[in-house]
Design an enzyme around this catalytic site. Structure first.
Site, PDB file in Angstrom:
ATOM      1  CB  CYS A 139      -0.682  -4.005  -7.900  1.00 11.66           C
ATOM      2  SG  CYS A 139       0.244  -5.173  -8.807  1.00 11.66           S
ATOM      3  CD  GLU A 152       3.434  -2.634  -7.924  1.00 11.66           C
ATOM      4  OE1 GLU A 152       2.418  -2.071  -7.456  1.00 11.66           O
ATOM      5  OE2 GLU A 152       2.975  -3.797  -8.159  1.00 11.66           O
ATOM      6  CB  THR A 157       3.176  -0.055   3.937  1.00  8.40           C
ATOM      7  OG1 THR A 157       1.884  -0.348   4.590  1.00  8.40           O
ATOM      8  CG2 THR A 157       4.133  -0.784   4.385  1.00  8.40           C
ATOM      9  N   GLY A 158       4.382   2.193   2.062  1.00  8.01           N
ATOM     10  CA  GLY A 158       5.545   2.708   1.070  1.00  8.01           C
ATOM     11  C   GLY A 158       5.905   3.910   1.615  1.00  8.01           C
ATOM     12  CB  SER A 203      -1.140  -0.113   1.176  1.00 11.40           C
ATOM     13  OG  SER A 203      -0.036   0.045   2.492  1.00 11.40           O
TER      14      SER A 203
HETATM   15  P1  NDP Z   1       0.454  -3.122   3.457  1.00 11.86           P
HETATM   16  O1  NDP Z   1       1.336  -2.246   2.509  1.00 11.86           O
HETATM   17  O2  NDP Z   1       0.375  -2.991   5.043  1.00 11.86           O
HETATM   18  O3  NDP Z   1       1.213  -4.652   3.330  1.00 11.86           O
HETATM   19  C1  NDP Z   1       2.023  -5.118   2.336  1.00 11.86           C
HETATM   20  C2  NDP Z   1       3.626  -5.786   2.985  1.00 11.86           C
HETATM   21  O4  NDP Z   1       4.128  -4.716   3.723  1.00 11.86           O
HETATM   22  C3  NDP Z   1       3.109  -6.774   4.104  1.00 11.86           C
HETATM   23  O5  NDP Z   1       4.127  -7.910   4.121  1.00 11.86           O
HETATM   24  C4  NDP Z   1       2.950  -5.948   5.352  1.00 11.86           C
HETATM   25  O6  NDP Z   1       3.162  -6.897   6.523  1.00 11.86           O
HETATM   26  C5  NDP Z   1       4.422  -5.239   5.066  1.00 11.86           C
HETATM   27  N1  NDP Z   1       4.384  -4.013   6.132  1.00 11.86           N
HETATM   28  C6  NDP Z   1       3.473  -3.400   6.816  1.00 11.86           C
HETATM   29  N2  NDP Z   1       3.742  -2.387   7.668  1.00 11.86           N
HETATM   30  C7  NDP Z   1       5.064  -2.398   7.355  1.00 11.86           C
HETATM   31  C8  NDP Z   1       6.145  -1.522   7.820  1.00 11.86           C
HETATM   32  N3  NDP Z   1       5.925  -0.312   8.450  1.00 11.86           N
HETATM   33  N4  NDP Z   1       7.326  -1.725   7.353  1.00 11.86           N
HETATM   34  C9  NDP Z   1       7.512  -2.833   6.285  1.00 11.86           C
HETATM   35  N5  NDP Z   1       6.799  -3.597   5.981  1.00 11.86           N
HETATM   36  C10 NDP Z   1       5.425  -3.479   6.405  1.00 11.86           C
HETATM   37  O7  NDP Z   1      -0.967  -3.440   2.759  1.00 11.86           O
HETATM   38  P2  NDP Z   1      -2.187  -4.211   3.506  1.00 11.86           P
HETATM   39  O8  NDP Z   1      -2.195  -5.643   3.654  1.00 11.86           O
HETATM   40  O9  NDP Z   1      -2.614  -3.629   4.808  1.00 11.86           O
HETATM   41  O10 NDP Z   1      -3.354  -3.879   2.497  1.00 11.86           O
HETATM   42  C11 NDP Z   1      -4.156  -2.328   2.426  1.00 11.86           C
HETATM   43  C12 NDP Z   1      -4.182  -2.071   0.962  1.00 11.86           C
HETATM   44  O11 NDP Z   1      -3.023  -1.844   0.129  1.00 11.86           O
HETATM   45  C13 NDP Z   1      -4.976  -3.138   0.080  1.00 11.86           C
HETATM   46  O12 NDP Z   1      -6.693  -2.699   0.547  1.00 11.86           O
HETATM   47  C14 NDP Z   1      -4.612  -2.724  -1.182  1.00 11.86           C
HETATM   48  O13 NDP Z   1      -5.474  -1.802  -1.580  1.00 11.86           O
HETATM   49  C15 NDP Z   1      -3.327  -2.363  -1.071  1.00 11.86           C
HETATM   50  N6  NDP Z   1      -2.189  -3.493  -1.646  1.00 11.86           N
HETATM   51  C16 NDP Z   1      -1.812  -3.113  -2.433  1.00 11.86           C
HETATM   52  C17 NDP Z   1      -0.941  -4.358  -3.217  1.00 11.86           C
HETATM   53  C18 NDP Z   1      -0.455  -4.318  -4.518  1.00 11.86           C
HETATM   54  O14 NDP Z   1      -0.060  -5.382  -5.165  1.00 11.86           O
HETATM   55  N7  NDP Z   1       0.532  -3.183  -4.982  1.00 11.86           N
HETATM   56  C19 NDP Z   1      -0.638  -5.433  -2.436  1.00 11.86           C
HETATM   57  C20 NDP Z   1      -1.577  -5.448  -1.077  1.00 11.86           C
HETATM   58  C21 NDP Z   1      -2.208  -4.625  -0.910  1.00 11.86           C
HETATM   59  P3  NDP Z   1       2.066  -7.558   7.164  1.00 11.86           P
HETATM   60  O15 NDP Z   1       0.853  -7.880   6.055  1.00 11.86           O
HETATM   61  O16 NDP Z   1       2.536  -8.688   7.809  1.00 11.86           O
HETATM   62  O17 NDP Z   1       1.510  -6.397   8.077  1.00 11.86           O
END
Ligand code: NDP
Length: 469
Positions: free
Chosen positions: A277, A243, A225-226, A222
């Protein structure tokens, strides 16, 4: 109940804590996955750092052969791993589901095994010669999401390994099991420490990305998080490939034959139940074509069985987790509350995180389902009057990963395609990524590219050898 393990230094490790993982289609338990501590992150990074120098010193040819062996391991184990993906992530075995994900894993491993990035003479005259060498960056932190857990992990780890880096991968806490099993199997053909994992929630991701011994970060997830990872990287100054998902618009040119494009549009939007995505998340249709396009998409939706992906007959599965299920439901409810046409198709099982395939009409820019990334099986279809309006609508959001233009001929679509702000603009297809073609976002969808030669460059650092003649 089976307990799954991380791999560190080529060995399966024990964790103090675990979490139980459930099938999102059936709520059946799949087993226990490790929950690591920050100390475990230190150990995994140390293992990767220790292995990196010797991995970088093996010949390029040997590294290519090793990556080719990884492709073979993935191919040999694709039945096992696709079964795990379906049970853990939810996408079906059939159609563009988990077997398709495993084929992509094999393809995205084979291609880098054949690519070369030799030293390049960047300048030469009578007095000097300057040669650019591509050196590995060191230890790569790879943070993978839950939507295509194995494929996206492969996109991150294979180019890194190919170029002489070592990796610590953190799968999403929602989908760790299939990834941990894939890494265990890949380790059969890798020297110890080249590919390691840590598991846990965002705190473990934060500990990994801010670790002082991390030299490069690969992240898909997301935008929120990015942004956190950018801040975390101020601790180690690691460059990042980010990404961050998208809110891809598709524009159908006026007068396009709806029956010819309906299937492509449908799967462009509903691949992996929309949890992709680069999926179509907003469809712009000329007002004169609207009714016929909605009917054509409805026909495809009616023929798409939704249910437990282990049943070969199903082509669409559930949402992967409760957070995502509630998010998509909330966006559709918001559209319903605002008087949009909610067209739902098919019977869905009563257990699991299933939502029906949903087309949403009579909706405009500015409404939540259009402006927010839904990441689920609900497609807003927006009427436009002029192509200029459609282009302005497509470009009005900060997300800019992909976009597409659909027309009776590619030539007709080209000038509109050139006006769209996105990392990739497809014509008469959507999300058609390829391991040789660079892929990445513009604007708030992130920066840096993956795949092909550009993707290999992204996991190296340039080193110039400058020679006086
Ligand atoms: P996140 O961005 O939270 O998760 C993606 C990855 O980042 C997971 O492995 C997560 O770990 C990890 N993460 C979370 N917080 C941190 C941090 N502070 N530092 C480093 N890594 C971290 O996405 P969500 O799962 O919360 O999904 C939220 C929204 O993001 C979705 O509704 C969708 O819209 C979008 N999304 C987009 C994706 C894409 O392909 N571009 C993929 C997934 C989501 P963990 O899950 O263990 O918390």
């Amino acid at each position: 109940m089976q307990t799954y393990h991380n791999t560190v230094s080529g060995k399966q490790t024990e964790a103090k804590e675990h979490q139980e993982i459930f099938n999102p289609a059936t709520a059946v338990s799949l087993g226990m996955a490790p929950l690591n501590s920050e100390h475990d992150v230190d150990l995994a990074v140390e293992a990767a750092k220790h292995a990196q120098k010797s991995w970088a010193s093996v010949s390029d040819q040997e590294r290519r052969e090793t990556v080719a062996r990884i492709a073979q391991v993935l191919e040999d184990n694709s039945a096992y791993l696709s079964g795990l993906i379906t049970q853990e992530q939810g996408k079906p075995l059939s159609g563009p589901g988990s077997r398709f994900e495993m084929q992509a894993c094999v393809g995205w491993t084979q291609v880098p095994s054949k690519l070369e990035l030799p030293p390049e003479i960047v300048y030469e005259d009578d007095e000097r010669k300057d040669v650019l060498y591509r050196q590995p960056q060191g230890v790569v932190a790879a943070i993978a999401p839950w939507n295509w857990p194995l494929m996206i992990a492969i996109w991150q780890i294979i180019p890194a390994i190919r170029m002489g880096n070592t990796v610590v991968l953190k799968p999403s806490e929602y989908t760790p099991i299939a990834t941990l099993e894939m890494v265990r199997l890949i380790n059969q053909v890798l020297p110890a420490g080249v590919l390691n994992t840590v598991s846990g929630d965002g705190r473990i991701g934060a500990a990994l990305t801010s670790h002082p011994d991390i030299n490069k970060i690969m992240f898909t997830g997301s935008e929120a998080t990015g942004r956190r990872i950018i801040v975390a990287s101020s601790k180690n100054l690691a460059p990042i490939t980010l990404e961050l998902g998208g809110n891809d618009a598709a524009i159908l040119m006026p007068g396009t034959d709806a029956s010819a494009v309906a299937e492509g549009l449908f799967w462009g939007a509903f691949l992996n139940a929309g949890q992709t995505c680069a999926c179509i998340k907003r469809l712009y249709v000329h007002e004169d074509d609207y009714d016929v396009v909605v009917a054509a998409l409805g026909n495809v939706a009616r023929q798409t069985p939704v249910g437990d992906g282990m049943d070969e007959g199903n082509l669409m599965g559930p949402l992967q987790n409760k957070m995502q299920y509630q998010k998509v439901k909330e966006l559709v409810d918001d559209a319903r509350g605002n008087g949009c046409d909610i067209m739902e198709f098919g019977d869905i099982p009563s257990t699991g995180y299933f939502l029906p395939i949903t087309l949403v009409g009579n909706i405009r820019d500015g409404q939540r389902l259009v402006d927010e990334e839904q990441f689920g099986p609900a497609l807003p279809i927006i009427r436009y009057q002029t192509l200029d309006d459609a282009v302005a609508s497509a470009n009005h959001l900060s997300a800019a990963l992909g976009a597409s233009v659909w027309a009776n001929s590619a030539e007709e679509a080209e000038s509109t395609a050139l006006q769209l702000e996105a990392g990739t603009v497809w014509i008469n297809q959507h999300g058609a990524i390829h391991p040789m073609v660079p892929f990445g976002g513009n604007k708030a969808s992130g920066y840096g590219v993956e795949f092909g030669i550009e993707g290999l460059k992204a996991v190296t650092q340039p080193r110039i050898i400058s020679i006086k003649k």
